[in-house]
Write an enzyme that holds these catalytic residues in place. Structure first.
Site, PDB file in Angstrom:
ATOM      1  N   ARG A 167       0.869  -1.171   0.000  1.00  0.00           N
ATOM      2  CA  ARG A 167       0.000   0.000   0.000  1.00  0.00           C
ATOM      3  C   ARG A 167       0.908   1.223   0.000  1.00  0.00           C
ATOM      4  O   ARG A 167       2.039   1.168   0.498  1.00  0.00           O
ATOM      5  CB  ARG A 167      -0.901   0.019   1.239  1.00  0.00           C
ATOM      6  CG  ARG A 167      -1.847  -1.170   1.339  1.00  0.00           C
ATOM      7  CD  ARG A 167      -2.641  -1.112   2.637  1.00  0.00           C
ATOM      8  NE  ARG A 167      -3.582  -2.211   2.728  1.00  0.00           N
ATOM      9  CZ  ARG A 167      -3.333  -3.388   3.298  1.00  0.00           C
ATOM     10  NH1 ARG A 167      -2.134  -3.602   3.832  1.00  0.00           N
ATOM     11  NH2 ARG A 167      -4.242  -4.338   3.338  1.00  0.00           N
ATOM     12  N   LYS A 190      -2.608  -3.020   7.778  1.00  0.00           N
ATOM     13  CA  LYS A 190      -3.823  -2.608   8.480  1.00  0.00           C
ATOM     14  C   LYS A 190      -4.028  -3.449   9.731  1.00  0.00           C
ATOM     15  O   LYS A 190      -3.784  -4.646   9.744  1.00  0.00           O
ATOM     16  CB  LYS A 190      -5.031  -2.758   7.562  1.00  0.00           C
ATOM     17  CG  LYS A 190      -5.074  -1.739   6.423  1.00  0.00           C
ATOM     18  CD  LYS A 190      -6.360  -1.884   5.632  1.00  0.00           C
ATOM     19  CE  LYS A 190      -6.465  -0.823   4.553  1.00  0.00           C
ATOM     20  NZ  LYS A 190      -7.730  -0.946   3.774  1.00  0.00           N
ATOM     21  N   HIS A 258      -2.676   3.321  -6.189  1.00  0.00           N
ATOM     22  CA  HIS A 258      -3.233   2.078  -5.662  1.00  0.00           C
ATOM     23  C   HIS A 258      -3.484   1.063  -6.773  1.00  0.00           C
ATOM     24  O   HIS A 258      -3.496  -0.145  -6.526  1.00  0.00           O
ATOM     25  CB  HIS A 258      -4.523   2.359  -4.897  1.00  0.00           C
ATOM     26  CG  HIS A 258      -4.845   1.303  -3.872  1.00  0.00           C
ATOM     27  ND1 HIS A 258      -3.989   1.005  -2.830  1.00  0.00           N
ATOM     28  CD2 HIS A 258      -5.900   0.476  -3.728  1.00  0.00           C
ATOM     29  CE1 HIS A 258      -4.517   0.038  -2.090  1.00  0.00           C
ATOM     30  NE2 HIS A 258      -5.678  -0.311  -2.611  1.00  0.00           N
ATOM     31  N   ARG A 261      -0.838  -1.511  -7.019  1.00  0.00           N
ATOM     32  CA  ARG A 261      -0.997  -2.650  -6.100  1.00  0.00           C
ATOM     33  C   ARG A 261      -1.990  -3.656  -6.674  1.00  0.00           C
ATOM     34  O   ARG A 261      -1.773  -4.869  -6.595  1.00  0.00           O
ATOM     35  CB  ARG A 261      -1.466  -2.132  -4.740  1.00  0.00           C
ATOM     36  CG  ARG A 261      -1.775  -3.209  -3.710  1.00  0.00           C
ATOM     37  CD  ARG A 261      -1.981  -2.533  -2.357  1.00  0.00           C
ATOM     38  NE  ARG A 261      -2.886  -3.262  -1.488  1.00  0.00           N
ATOM     39  CZ  ARG A 261      -2.513  -4.226  -0.644  1.00  0.00           C
ATOM     40  NH1 ARG A 261      -1.254  -4.606  -0.599  1.00  0.00           N
ATOM     41  NH2 ARG A 261      -3.398  -4.814   0.148  1.00  0.00           N
ATOM     42  N   HIS A 284      -4.187  -9.449   3.047  1.00  0.00           N
ATOM     43  CA  HIS A 284      -5.636  -9.489   3.164  1.00  0.00           C
ATOM     44  C   HIS A 284      -6.060 -10.509   4.214  1.00  0.00           C
ATOM     45  O   HIS A 284      -5.562 -11.634   4.228  1.00  0.00           O
ATOM     46  CB  HIS A 284      -6.283  -9.869   1.830  1.00  0.00           C
ATOM     47  CG  HIS A 284      -6.207  -8.791   0.811  1.00  0.00           C
ATOM     48  ND1 HIS A 284      -6.330  -9.029  -0.536  1.00  0.00           N
ATOM     49  CD2 HIS A 284      -6.021  -7.453   0.933  1.00  0.00           C
ATOM     50  CE1 HIS A 284      -6.220  -7.892  -1.203  1.00  0.00           C
ATOM     51  NE2 HIS A 284      -6.027  -6.934  -0.328  1.00  0.00           N
ATOM     52  N   TYR A 293      -9.389  -7.992  -5.949  1.00  0.00           N
ATOM     53  CA  TYR A 293      -8.206  -7.310  -6.468  1.00  0.00           C
ATOM     54  C   TYR A 293      -7.765  -7.889  -7.804  1.00  0.00           C
ATOM     55  O   TYR A 293      -7.243  -7.187  -8.647  1.00  0.00           O
ATOM     56  CB  TYR A 293      -7.049  -7.430  -5.469  1.00  0.00           C
ATOM     57  CG  TYR A 293      -6.948  -6.302  -4.486  1.00  0.00           C
ATOM     58  CD1 TYR A 293      -5.957  -5.340  -4.594  1.00  0.00           C
ATOM     59  CD2 TYR A 293      -7.856  -6.195  -3.445  1.00  0.00           C
ATOM     60  CE1 TYR A 293      -5.857  -4.308  -3.683  1.00  0.00           C
ATOM     61  CE2 TYR A 293      -7.768  -5.161  -2.525  1.00  0.00           C
ATOM     62  CZ  TYR A 293      -6.767  -4.222  -2.660  1.00  0.00           C
ATOM     63  OH  TYR A 293      -6.673  -3.197  -1.756  1.00  0.00           O
TER      64      TYR A 293
END
Length: 312
Positions: A167, A190, A258, A261, A284, A293
Site C-alpha cells: 500500500r 492494516k 493504488h 498494487r 488481506h 483485487y
C-alpha cells in the site's frame, strides 16, 4: 480524535460507552486511526439521530430498547441526506459492531439492530494496469520530477507498489533502517498485522538509485522517502505525479498509485500465482478481498483457487 459537534445530543452514558468501545477497538483489535475516526462519526450520527427521534438523550437503558421502527427511521433519514448505498452500508456496519459489543456488556438482545438489512450495492472491481502500461507509467514518472532525485524517488515508490504489492502508506512508512532493502521486508499493514514480502531486484535497485541521488542524509529513524525539504513524503506528490503521467499517456483516471498494487496481484495471478500466497503478500484477512483485487474472470479464478486448495 476530535469530538464531533453532535455528541452534545447524546447522553453522557452513551458517549462514555462509545468512547470505551473505540478504545477497545484500538487496544484489542488494532484498529487504525482512520477506521476509528470513521467509526466514531458513524455511530455518533446514529446515536444523535435516536436522541432527536425520541426528543430526549437516550441512556443505555433506552438504547437497549431500540426498535425495528427506529432503525427504519434512521435508514430513511440517512438516505434522504443523499448518502449512497455503499456509505449507508458502512454506517450500518459500524452501528452493528458497536451494538454487538454494547449488548454483550449490558446484557440485552440487539436483534432490532443486527437484523437490519444492509442496502445492496454493486462492488466496484479494481482496475489493474496492463504490464506495458505500468512500465510506461513508471518511465514517464521518472522524467516528471523537477530534480533527478525526485524522479528517482517517485520511481522507487511506485516500483514498491507494483513489484511488492505494498500500500502507498506502507511504502511511505519505511525508514532508513530498511535500507538497503533486504531480500524480504517485514511490513506492518492494516490493524497492525505483519507480513513478509519478498523484494524484487528491480525494487531494490530503484531504491538504491534514489538513495544515491537523495540530498538528504539517511538515518535509521528518519523516513526513507523524503519530501523536497527533507520531511516525510506524503501520498500527495506521488498521486500528483502519477496523474500527470497518466494524462500524458492517455490512461484512465483509474490509473492511480493504488492501481499499481491491484496490478501486482493481477499480474501474479495471470502468471499462475497461488491465490493463497497472493493473499498473504497483500496482507488481506479475507480471500474474497484478494479475489476482488485480481479482477479476472470467474473460471480463471476458480482454476487457481482449486489448485491452491485441492479437494480430498
Amino acid at each position: 480524535m476530535s469530538t464531533p459537534a453532535n455528541t452534545l445530543a447524546i447522553s453522557p452514558a452513551a458517549r462514555d460507552a462509545l468512547q470505551t468501545w473505540l478504545d477497545h477497538q484500538r487496544a484489542l483489535k488494532g484498529a487504525a486511526d482512520n477506521t476509528l475516526t470513521a467509526y466514531q462519526g458513524d455511530v455518533t450520527e446514529f446515536l444523535a439521530f435516536i436522541s432527536i427521534h425520541h426528543a430526549e438523550a437516550q441512556g443505555l437503558g433506552a438504547l437497549a430498547r431500540i426498535t425495528v421502527s427506529d432503525m427504519r427511521a434512521w435508514m430513511a433519514q440517512t438516505r434522504s441526506a443523499d448518502v449512497g448505498p455503499r456509505s449507508l452500508a458502512r454506517k450500518l456496519s459500524a452501528v452493528k459492531a458497536f451494538y454487538r459489543w454494547l449488548a454483550e456488556r449490558e446484557g440485552f438482545e440487539p436483534t432490532a439492530v443486527l437484523s437490519t438489512r444492509s442496502p445492496k450495492f454493486t462492488k466496484k472491481l479494481p482496475r489493474p494496469l496492463a504490464i506495458d502500461a505500468a512500465r510506461e507509467l513508471i518511465d514517464c514518472v521518472e522524467i516528471q520530477g523537477r530534480d533527478a532525485w525526485i524522479g528517482a524517488r517517485d520511481v522507487a515508490v511506485l516500483t514498491l507498489l507494483w513489484g511488492c504489492g505494498l500500500r502507498i502508506s506502507e511504502a511511505l512508512n519505511l525508514t532508513g533502517a530498511d535500507a538497503p532493502l533486504p531480500d524480504v521486508l517485514r511490513i506492518t499493514g492494516k490493524g497492525g498485522k505483519e507480513r513478509v514480502v519478498p523484494v524484487l531486484p528491480a525494487a531494490r535497485d530503484a531504491v538504491t538509485t534514489y538513495l544515491r541521488l537523495c540530498p538528504h542524509p539517511q538515518e535509521a529513524q528518519e523516513p526513507l522517502f523524503r519530501a523536497i525539504r527533507g520531511g516525510k513524503l506524503g501520498p500527495g506528490p506521488i498521486q500528483k505525479v502519477m496523474a500527470s503521467a497518466r494524462m500524458q499517456l492517455g490512461l484512465p483516471a483509474s490509473a492511480t498509485p493504488h492501481a499499481m498494487r491491484h496490478s501486482f496481484a493481477t499480474h501474479l495471478l495471470d502468471a499462475g500465482g497461488d491465490l493463497r500466497a497472493i493473499q498473504e503478500l497483500l496482507g488481506h484477512a479475507s480471500l474474497s478481498t484478494t479475489q476482488a483485487y485480481t479482477a479476472v474472470d470467474t473460471v480463471r479464478l476458480m482454476e487457481v483457487y482449486n489448485r491452491a486448495h485441492p479437494r480430498a
